[in-house]
Design a protein around this motif. Structure first.
Motif, mmCIF file in Angstrom:
data_model
loop_
_atom_site.group_PDB
_atom_site.id
_atom_site.type_symbol
_atom_site.label_atom_id
_atom_site.label_comp_id
_atom_site.label_asym_id
_atom_site.label_seq_id
_atom_site.Cartn_x
_atom_site.Cartn_y
_atom_site.Cartn_z
ATOM 1 N N VAL A 199 0.855 -1.201 0.000
ATOM 2 C CA VAL A 199 0.000 0.000 0.000
ATOM 3 C C VAL A 199 0.886 1.243 0.000
ATOM 4 O O VAL A 199 0.672 2.193 -0.760
ATOM 5 C CB VAL A 199 -0.958 -0.009 1.212
ATOM 6 N N ARG A 200 1.922 1.205 0.818
ATOM 7 C CA ARG A 200 2.818 2.367 0.897
ATOM 8 C C ARG A 200 3.547 2.602 -0.414
ATOM 9 O O ARG A 200 3.762 3.749 -0.816
ATOM 10 C CB ARG A 200 3.812 2.179 2.044
ATOM 11 N N ALA A 201 3.930 1.523 -1.082
ATOM 12 C CA ALA A 201 4.660 1.685 -2.356
ATOM 13 C C ALA A 201 3.792 2.426 -3.373
ATOM 14 O O ALA A 201 4.248 3.346 -4.054
ATOM 15 C CB ALA A 201 5.084 0.317 -2.889
ATOM 16 N N TRP A 202 2.502 2.014 -3.483
ATOM 17 C CA TRP A 202 1.598 2.693 -4.428
ATOM 18 C C TRP A 202 1.380 4.152 -3.994
ATOM 19 O O TRP A 202 1.453 5.088 -4.803
ATOM 20 C CB TRP A 202 0.259 1.948 -4.492
ATOM 21 N N MET A 203 1.104 4.347 -2.696
ATOM 22 C CA MET A 203 0.769 5.687 -2.192
ATOM 23 C C MET A 203 1.970 6.636 -2.275
ATOM 24 O O MET A 203 1.798 7.822 -2.570
ATOM 25 C CB MET A 203 0.276 5.584 -0.756
ATOM 26 N N ASP A 204 3.170 6.114 -2.039
ATOM 27 C CA ASP A 204 4.354 6.985 -2.119
ATOM 28 C C ASP A 204 4.510 7.533 -3.532
ATOM 29 O O ASP A 204 4.828 8.701 -3.733
ATOM 30 C CB ASP A 204 5.619 6.220 -1.701
ATOM 31 N N GLU A 205 4.274 6.677 -4.528
ATOM 32 C CA GLU A 205 4.340 7.165 -5.917
ATOM 33 C C GLU A 205 3.212 8.140 -6.190
ATOM 34 O O GLU A 205 3.393 9.160 -6.859
ATOM 35 C CB GLU A 205 4.227 5.984 -6.884
ATOM 36 N N ALA A 206 2.016 7.820 -5.696
ATOM 37 C CA ALA A 206 0.850 8.685 -5.941
ATOM 38 C C ALA A 206 1.097 10.100 -5.418
ATOM 39 O O ALA A 206 0.709 11.085 -6.053
ATOM 40 C CB ALA A 206 -0.387 8.079 -5.288
ATOM 41 N N ARG A 207 1.763 10.187 -4.276
ATOM 42 C CA ARG A 207 1.973 11.502 -3.658
ATOM 43 C C ARG A 207 2.993 12.345 -4.411
ATOM 44 O O ARG A 207 3.085 13.548 -4.184
ATOM 45 C CB ARG A 207 2.426 11.327 -2.199
ATOM 46 N N THR A 208 3.775 11.735 -5.299
ATOM 47 C CA THR A 208 4.744 12.528 -6.078
ATOM 48 C C THR A 208 4.069 13.240 -7.255
ATOM 49 O O THR A 208 4.673 14.089 -7.885
ATOM 50 C CB THR A 208 5.873 11.635 -6.652
ATOM 51 N N LEU A 209 2.813 12.862 -7.563
ATOM 52 C CA LEU A 209 2.140 13.405 -8.748
ATOM 53 C C LEU A 209 1.345 14.667 -8.403
ATOM 54 O O LEU A 209 0.879 14.817 -7.267
ATOM 55 C CB LEU A 209 1.178 12.354 -9.326
ATOM 56 N N ALA A 210 1.161 15.509 -9.391
ATOM 57 C CA ALA A 210 0.299 16.684 -9.189
ATOM 58 C C ALA A 210 -1.131 16.198 -8.972
ATOM 59 O O ALA A 210 -1.595 15.288 -9.688
ATOM 60 C CB ALA A 210 0.366 17.588 -10.409
ATOM 61 N N PRO A 211 -1.835 16.779 -8.001
ATOM 62 C CA PRO A 211 -3.221 16.341 -7.758
ATOM 63 C C PRO A 211 -4.073 16.472 -9.013
ATOM 64 O O PRO A 211 -3.903 17.400 -9.796
ATOM 65 C CB PRO A 211 -3.707 17.288 -6.659
ATOM 66 N N VAL A 212 -4.979 15.514 -9.187
ATOM 67 C CA VAL A 212 -5.897 15.516 -10.336
ATOM 68 C C VAL A 212 -7.198 16.167 -9.871
ATOM 69 O O VAL A 212 -7.966 15.562 -9.123
ATOM 70 C CB VAL A 212 -6.147 14.075 -10.831
ATOM 71 N N GLN A 213 -7.409 17.410 -10.274
ATOM 72 C CA GLN A 213 -8.574 18.152 -9.775
ATOM 73 C C GLN A 213 -9.830 17.730 -10.527
ATOM 74 O O GLN A 213 -9.845 17.713 -11.749
ATOM 75 C CB GLN A 213 -8.358 19.664 -9.959
ATOM 76 N N LEU A 214 -10.857 17.395 -9.788
ATOM 77 C CA LEU A 214 -12.162 17.086 -10.382
ATOM 78 C C LEU A 214 -13.107 18.228 -10.030
ATOM 79 O O LEU A 214 -13.083 18.744 -8.909
ATOM 80 C CB LEU A 214 -12.702 15.755 -9.849
ATOM 81 N N ASP A 215 -13.956 18.613 -10.989
ATOM 82 C CA ASP A 215 -14.751 19.835 -10.847
ATOM 83 C C ASP A 215 -15.711 19.835 -9.667
ATOM 84 O O ASP A 215 -15.954 20.861 -9.062
ATOM 85 C CB ASP A 215 -15.584 20.060 -12.123
ATOM 86 N N ASP A 216 -16.292 18.678 -9.346
ATOM 87 C CA ASP A 216 -17.439 18.710 -8.433
ATOM 88 C C ASP A 216 -17.101 18.407 -6.979
ATOM 89 O O ASP A 216 -17.992 18.251 -6.160
ATOM 90 C CB ASP A 216 -18.511 17.734 -8.932
ATOM 91 N N TYR A 217 -15.830 18.366 -6.624
ATOM 92 C CA TYR A 217 -15.470 17.993 -5.241
ATOM 93 C C TYR A 217 -15.997 18.998 -4.219
ATOM 94 O O TYR A 217 -16.645 18.625 -3.254
ATOM 95 C CB TYR A 217 -13.953 17.867 -5.136
ATOM 96 N N GLY A 218 -15.755 20.281 -4.480
ATOM 97 C CA GLY A 218 -16.103 21.302 -3.494
ATOM 98 C C GLY A 218 -17.587 21.560 -3.394
ATOM 99 O O GLY A 218 -18.081 22.050 -2.391
ATOM 100 N N SER A 219 -18.332 21.204 -4.433
ATOM 101 C CA SER A 219 -19.740 21.593 -4.499
ATOM 102 C C SER A 219 -20.679 20.544 -3.921
ATOM 103 O O SER A 219 -21.882 20.711 -3.949
ATOM 104 C CB SER A 219 -20.125 21.866 -5.941
ATOM 105 N N ARG A 220 -20.108 19.447 -3.391
ATOM 106 C CA ARG A 220 -20.966 18.382 -2.867
ATOM 107 C C ARG A 220 -21.360 18.670 -1.432
ATOM 108 O O ARG A 220 -21.068 17.894 -0.533
ATOM 109 C CB ARG A 220 -20.224 17.044 -2.928
ATOM 110 N N GLY A 221 -22.010 19.796 -1.243
ATOM 111 C CA GLY A 221 -22.262 20.199 0.136
ATOM 112 C C GLY A 221 -23.565 19.682 0.724
ATOM 113 O O GLY A 221 -23.926 20.046 1.807
ATOM 114 N N GLN A 222 -24.282 18.846 0.001
ATOM 115 C CA GLN A 222 -25.594 18.439 0.499
ATOM 116 C C GLN A 222 -25.479 17.486 1.671
ATOM 117 O O GLN A 222 -24.528 16.811 1.829
ATOM 118 C CB GLN A 222 -26.436 17.797 -0.605
#
Ligand SMILES: N[C@@H](CCC(=O)N[C@@H](CS)C(=O)NCC(=O)O)C(=O)O
Length: 222
Positions: A199-222
């Motif tokens: 798990v750490r091996a995958w996550m360590d690589e994932a954290r080196t990447l620029a975050p992938v912004q998705l449009d609707d994350y902030g607007s899910r306020g319901q």
């Protein structure tokens, strides 16, 4: 080597994460081609996958002339190649683990699309909504019961496909800092899972990447 896993971008491909984890934990050797599923290159890259795999999605495991194009099928295959190590030997326990895995595979409560895997890597993560807290509480409760019943340290006692199937869910929820005081076994299990070398091996690589912004994350306020 004729066994190739077409996986996905480390911080955006939770399904590929599961398949990759099962192959690694089962000790199955494979080559890996990471398919960049970020936009806009996602579409051309998945078109190339569609040339040999019906859904045109990742993960896909190509093993000789077999094309295995679903994460759950790959996880089951990984366990089988290793003599069934990632499923309990007892048929009733095995069926129970499969039901947990199927529950996850069928989308849980719809929580995962709202708290996307991508969002676990955002520097500024929003608070969970009341609805998300309620859905997450149900999942924590189930994990707590499974661990109480098996005695741990994993959901079914020994490490199984159930633990691995939930790994991206654990990443998502853990990143949103839930209050786990009511579920001590689940909290310890989450920490244990996140600390595994695979798990750490995958996550360590994932954290080196620029975050992938998705449009609707902030607007899910319901
Ligand atoms: N049920 C499939 C889902 C795979 C999936 O949705 N993969 C994403 C990336 S994590 C993808 O490739 N999506 C592209 C698409 O569906 O067009 C599995 O378990 O393998």
């Amino acid at each position: 080597m004729t066994r190739v896993l077409y996986s996905g971008t480390r911080n955006a491909s939770s399904w590929a994460f599961r398949a990759w984890l099962a192959l690694k934990e089962a000790g199955v050797s494979f080559d890996e081609e990471v398919v960049d599923i970020r936009r806009p290159q996602r579409f051309a890259n998945l078109d190339r996958i569609r040339a040999f795999s019906p859904p045109g999605a990742v993960p896909v495991l190509v093993d000789g002339d077999a094309v295995i194009f679903d994460s759950l099928a790959i996880m089951e295959y990984a366990s089988e190649l290793a003599g069934g190590v990632l499923l309990p030997g007892d048929p009733r326990k095995r069926a129970h683990v499969r039901s947990l895995v199927s529950w996850q595979h069928a989308g849980l409560s719809g929580l995962c699309p709202r708290l996307s895997f991508e969002s676990a890597f955002y520097p500024d993560r929003r608070a969970m909504t009341d609805g998300e807290v309620a859905d997450a509480s149900r999942i924590f409760e189930v994990w707590e019961q499974e661990l109480a019943r098996s005695g741990g340290p994993w959901l079914a006692g020994a490490l199984s496909l159930a633990d691995l199937a939930f790994a991206p869910t654990v990443v998502r929820l853990h990143a949103h800092a839930p209050d786990l005081a009511q579920w001590p076994r689940a909290a310890a299990w989450m920490t244990r899972l996140l600390a595994r070398d695979t798990v750490r091996a995958w996550m360590d690589e994932a954290r080196t990447l620029a975050p992938v912004q998705l449009d609707d994350y902030g607007s899910r306020g319901q």
